[in-house]
Design a protein around this motif. Structure first.
Motif, short mmCIF file in Angstrom:
data_model
loop_
_atom_site.label_atom_id
_atom_site.label_comp_id
_atom_site.label_asym_id
_atom_site.label_seq_id
_atom_site.Cartn_x
_atom_site.Cartn_y
_atom_site.Cartn_z
N HIS A 1 18.75 9.06 65.54
CA HIS A 1 19.76 10.35 66.05
C HIS A 1 20.66 9.72 66.98
CE1 HIS A 1 19.40 11.50 62.03
NE2 HIS A 1 17.29 11.60 61.67
N ASP B 1 21.74 12.52 68.58
CA ASP B 1 22.11 14.09 69.30
C ASP B 1 21.73 14.36 71.25
OD1 ASP B 1 19.37 15.79 70.43
OD2 ASP B 1 19.29 14.61 68.29
N HIS C 1 28.65 16.18 69.09
CA HIS C 1 27.59 16.30 67.29
C HIS C 1 28.58 16.45 66.68
CE1 HIS C 1 24.76 17.69 71.09
NE2 HIS C 1 24.24 17.25 69.48
N SER C 2 29.74 16.86 66.97
CA SER C 2 30.53 17.09 65.17
C SER C 2 30.57 15.14 65.03
CB SER C 2 31.79 17.44 65.54
OG SER C 2 32.52 17.25 64.35
N ARG D 1 27.56 13.54 63.95
CA ARG D 1 27.22 13.57 62.28
C ARG D 1 28.23 13.21 61.21
NH1 ARG D 1 26.85 19.17 64.19
NH2 ARG D 1 28.93 19.39 63.91
N GLU E 1 26.41 9.38 61.21
CA GLU E 1 25.74 9.40 60.47
C GLU E 1 26.15 8.96 59.33
OE1 GLU E 1 23.03 12.71 62.28
OE2 GLU E 1 22.30 11.27 63.88
#
Length: 81
Positions: free
Chosen positions: A5, A7, A37-38, A41, A44
Motif C-alpha cells: 500500500h 497511501d 490516492h485515486s 487505488r 493496486e
C-alpha cells in the motif's frame, strides 16, 4: 501476491500531522492528495489483477503517481512549486 500500500501517510508517517493540516488549509494540496490516492487505488487494482491492463498502462499510472508524490512531498517540506 501481496500488494504494497502506498497511501501518503504510510509513505511519510513522519508528516502525518502536516498532511492533515495541508489537506484542510490548501486546496491545491487537497486536490493533488485526492488524485494521488485515486491513482494508488487504481494501481493496486491493476496489481491485484482486478482491473487487468497492459504493463505499459500500469507503468504509466505508476509514473504519474511518483510525480504526484514528489509534488506532495515538496509541499510537505515547504518547497515552493
Amino acid at each position: 501476491m501481496s500488494v504494497e500500500h502506498h497511501d501518503l501517510v504510510h509513505e511519510f508517517p513522519e508528516h502525518k500531522e502536516r498532511i492533515r493540516e495541508l489537506k484542510m488549509s490548501n486546496a491545491h494540496f487537497a486536490k493533488l492528495f485526492d488524485e494521488y490516492h485515486s491513482l494508488t487505488r487504481e494501481v493496486e487494482l491493476m496489481e491485484e489483477e482486478v482491473h487487468p491492463t497492459s504493463t505499459k498502462t500500469e507503468e504509466s499510472f505508476k509514473f504519474k503517481r511518483v510525480q504526484l508524490k514528489d509534488q506532495l512531498f515538496a509541499m510537505l517540506q515547504g518547497v515552493p512549486a
